[in-house]
Write a protein that holds these residues in place. Structure first.
Motif, mmCIF file in Angstrom:
data_model
loop_
_atom_site.group_PDB
_atom_site.id
_atom_site.type_symbol
_atom_site.label_atom_id
_atom_site.label_comp_id
_atom_site.label_asym_id
_atom_site.label_seq_id
_atom_site.Cartn_x
_atom_site.Cartn_y
_atom_site.Cartn_z
ATOM 1 N N TYR A 136 0.840 -1.195 0.000
ATOM 2 C CA TYR A 136 0.000 0.000 0.000
ATOM 3 C C TYR A 136 0.876 1.245 0.000
ATOM 4 O O TYR A 136 1.943 1.269 0.616
ATOM 5 N N PHE A 156 -8.001 7.005 8.036
ATOM 6 C CA PHE A 156 -7.325 7.423 9.256
ATOM 7 C C PHE A 156 -7.874 8.734 9.791
ATOM 8 O O PHE A 156 -8.290 9.616 9.021
ATOM 9 N N GLY A 157 -7.846 8.882 11.111
ATOM 10 C CA GLY A 157 -8.024 10.183 11.722
ATOM 11 C C GLY A 157 -6.755 10.994 11.540
ATOM 12 O O GLY A 157 -5.727 10.479 11.093
ATOM 13 N N THR A 158 -6.829 12.272 11.901
ATOM 14 C CA THR A 158 -5.676 13.156 11.705
ATOM 15 C C THR A 158 -4.593 12.933 12.752
ATOM 16 O O THR A 158 -3.470 13.394 12.574
ATOM 17 N N PHE A 162 4.104 -0.537 8.408
ATOM 18 C CA PHE A 162 4.542 0.654 7.699
ATOM 19 C C PHE A 162 6.053 0.822 7.708
ATOM 20 O O PHE A 162 6.732 0.466 8.678
ATOM 21 N N GLY A 163 6.563 1.414 6.632
ATOM 22 C CA GLY A 163 7.923 1.928 6.623
ATOM 23 C C GLY A 163 7.961 3.298 7.268
ATOM 24 O O GLY A 163 6.923 3.822 7.703
ATOM 25 N N ASP A 164 9.137 3.906 7.326
ATOM 26 C CA ASP A 164 9.285 5.215 7.966
ATOM 27 C C ASP A 164 9.030 6.377 7.018
ATOM 28 O O ASP A 164 9.092 7.531 7.419
ATOM 29 N N GLN A 224 -2.867 16.546 8.393
ATOM 30 C CA GLN A 224 -3.848 15.653 7.765
ATOM 31 C C GLN A 224 -3.579 14.219 8.199
ATOM 32 O O GLN A 224 -2.487 13.852 8.578
ATOM 33 N N GLY A 225 -4.591 13.418 8.109
ATOM 34 C CA GLY A 225 -4.412 11.997 8.353
ATOM 35 C C GLY A 225 -3.753 11.349 7.158
ATOM 36 O O GLY A 225 -3.488 11.980 6.144
ATOM 37 N N GLN A 270 -1.402 -4.048 8.477
ATOM 38 C CA GLN A 270 -0.422 -3.392 7.627
ATOM 39 C C GLN A 270 0.770 -2.934 8.461
ATOM 40 O O GLN A 270 0.602 -2.337 9.524
ATOM 41 N N LEU A 275 1.032 -0.546 14.486
ATOM 42 C CA LEU A 275 -0.271 -0.979 14.972
ATOM 43 C C LEU A 275 -0.194 -1.305 16.456
ATOM 44 O O LEU A 275 0.630 -2.097 16.898
ATOM 45 N N LEU A 319 -3.017 7.576 16.098
ATOM 46 C CA LEU A 319 -3.915 7.640 14.952
ATOM 47 C C LEU A 319 -4.977 6.553 15.076
ATOM 48 O O LEU A 319 -4.635 5.380 15.288
ATOM 49 N N ARG A 369 -4.330 -9.303 2.354
ATOM 50 C CA ARG A 369 -5.209 -8.157 2.647
ATOM 51 C C ARG A 369 -5.949 -8.321 3.959
ATOM 52 O O ARG A 369 -6.535 -7.361 4.451
ATOM 53 N N ARG A 370 -5.950 -9.514 4.547
ATOM 54 C CA ARG A 370 -6.657 -9.713 5.810
ATOM 55 C C ARG A 370 -5.769 -9.528 7.028
ATOM 56 O O ARG A 370 -6.219 -9.700 8.145
ATOM 57 N N TYR A 418 -3.086 3.202 15.870
ATOM 58 C CA TYR A 418 -1.675 3.194 15.525
ATOM 59 C C TYR A 418 -0.959 4.249 16.369
ATOM 60 O O TYR A 418 -1.518 5.295 16.687
ATOM 61 N N PHE A 468 -11.787 -6.105 7.969
ATOM 62 C CA PHE A 468 -10.393 -6.167 8.396
ATOM 63 C C PHE A 468 -9.503 -6.526 7.224
ATOM 64 O O PHE A 468 -9.803 -7.445 6.484
ATOM 65 N N GLY A 469 -8.426 -5.762 7.110
ATOM 66 C CA GLY A 469 -7.530 -5.986 5.985
ATOM 67 C C GLY A 469 -7.970 -5.240 4.753
ATOM 68 O O GLY A 469 -7.268 -5.235 3.761
ATOM 69 N N ASN A 470 -9.158 -4.607 4.825
ATOM 70 C CA ASN A 470 -9.584 -3.795 3.686
ATOM 71 C C ASN A 470 -8.507 -2.769 3.374
ATOM 72 O O ASN A 470 -8.060 -2.052 4.243
ATOM 73 N N GLU A 471 -8.140 -2.709 2.112
ATOM 74 C CA GLU A 471 -6.995 -1.905 1.743
ATOM 75 C C GLU A 471 -7.205 -0.427 1.995
ATOM 76 O O GLU A 471 -6.251 0.312 2.152
ATOM 77 N N LYS A 472 -8.457 0.002 2.039
ATOM 78 C CA LYS A 472 -8.685 1.430 2.169
ATOM 79 C C LYS A 472 -8.921 1.807 3.628
ATOM 80 O O LYS A 472 -10.022 2.135 4.027
ATOM 81 N N LEU A 473 -7.854 1.751 4.389
ATOM 82 C CA LEU A 473 -7.965 2.244 5.753
ATOM 83 C C LEU A 473 -8.236 3.744 5.712
ATOM 84 O O LEU A 473 -7.617 4.480 4.951
ATOM 85 N N LEU A 513 4.193 7.257 2.650
ATOM 86 C CA LEU A 513 4.381 6.053 3.457
ATOM 87 C C LEU A 513 3.984 4.819 2.664
ATOM 88 O O LEU A 513 2.979 4.819 1.950
ATOM 89 N N GLY A 516 7.269 5.551 10.891
ATOM 90 C CA GLY A 516 5.995 5.121 10.363
ATOM 91 C C GLY A 516 5.055 4.695 11.473
ATOM 92 O O GLY A 516 5.491 4.396 12.590
ATOM 93 N N PRO A 517 3.765 4.672 11.208
ATOM 94 C CA PRO A 517 2.798 4.206 12.219
ATOM 95 C C PRO A 517 3.015 2.732 12.550
ATOM 96 O O PRO A 517 3.344 1.937 11.668
#
Lengths: 113, 112
Positions: A33, B102-104, A104-106, A41-42, A102, B46, B88, A98-99, B36, B95-100, A91, B43-44
């Motif tokens: 992703y 996020f809040g700010t 994340f990198g930095d 912003q988020g 995720q 979890l 965040l 997909r389940r 997160y 769950f796992g849905n690619e379109k997370l 990011l 990076g964030p």
């Protein structure tokens, strides 16, 4: 083990130039992703790759943005003719599928002068 | 209206205090809820995820979801200076849905 690796960590470029941002996901992760995080912003979803399926490009903000993923591993996000509003942290995240959560990198901090 | 609303803070509390972080969301179709933690220039990562109303506890962290009110919370007990970060919330249709979404983020500082 190694986490998600992104390069470069920082990039400063002039308006109008093209930039390429690289993401090396965790080995074996099939889902990848890209998100953008702007000041105040988020995280904003950009694009999603899952295995050999066609990517979900629905979050790309304009046709100046494109991404590819070669061999199901490394991904490159390309921004053409950069604008000042493209300045943000980009990011990358990957997950086993997909389940799964995720990871994340930095990020790459992109500044457009 | 944003799909997820989160108070950006900043929030400063003394070490040892209980911290409450909150988000509200607008779409009842969202089913999965995540928190997160993001340290500066990182990076964030979890912290917790849940899909049901009620509480989920993990050490000093408790995630709470109220689907009827579309309200999610993260509580941190016995807060430590190392908890200083941006938190965040993120929500997904599945769950796992690619379109997370996020809040700010809320910037939290724990004062020693």
């Amino acid at each position: 083990g190694a986490g998600v690796s992104q390069s470069p960590s920082n990039k400063v470029t002039e308006k109008g130039k093209d930039v390429e941002l690289r993401c090396d996901p965790i080995s074996g992760h099939t889902a990848l992703y890209w998100y953008r995080q702007s000041l105040g912003q988020g995280l904003e979803f950009l694009i999603y790759f899952q295995g050999n399926s066609a990517p979900d490009k629905s979050g790309l903000p304009s046709d100046r943005f494109s991404a590819e993923r070669t061999g199901g591993s490394v991904s490159t996000l390309t921004i053409q003719r950069t604008q000042q509003e493209d300045s943000a942290v980009y990011l990358c995240a990957s997950s086993p599928d997909r389940r799964q959560p995720q990871h994340f990198g930095d990020g790459t901090r992109l500044s457009i002068l | 209206q944003k799909e997820v609303e989160q108070d950006p803070g900043p929030l400063s509390v003394p070490e040892g205090a209980i911290v409450s972080l909150n988000c509200t969301y607008s779409n009842s179709a969202f089913q999965y809820f995540m928190w997160y933690r993001q340290y500066s220039r990182k990076g964030p990562e979890l912290l917790m995820y849940t899909y049901s109303s009620g509480n989920k506890e993990d050490g000093r962290f408790t995630a709470q979801v109220d689907k009827s009110s579309k309200y999610i919370s993260l509580f941190i007990r016995d807060s430590q200076p190392s908890d200083s970060a941006t938190y965040l919330c993120a929500i997904a249709m599945a769950f796992g849905n690619e379109k997370l979404t996020f809040g700010t983020g809320t910037r939290l500082t724990i004062i020693p």
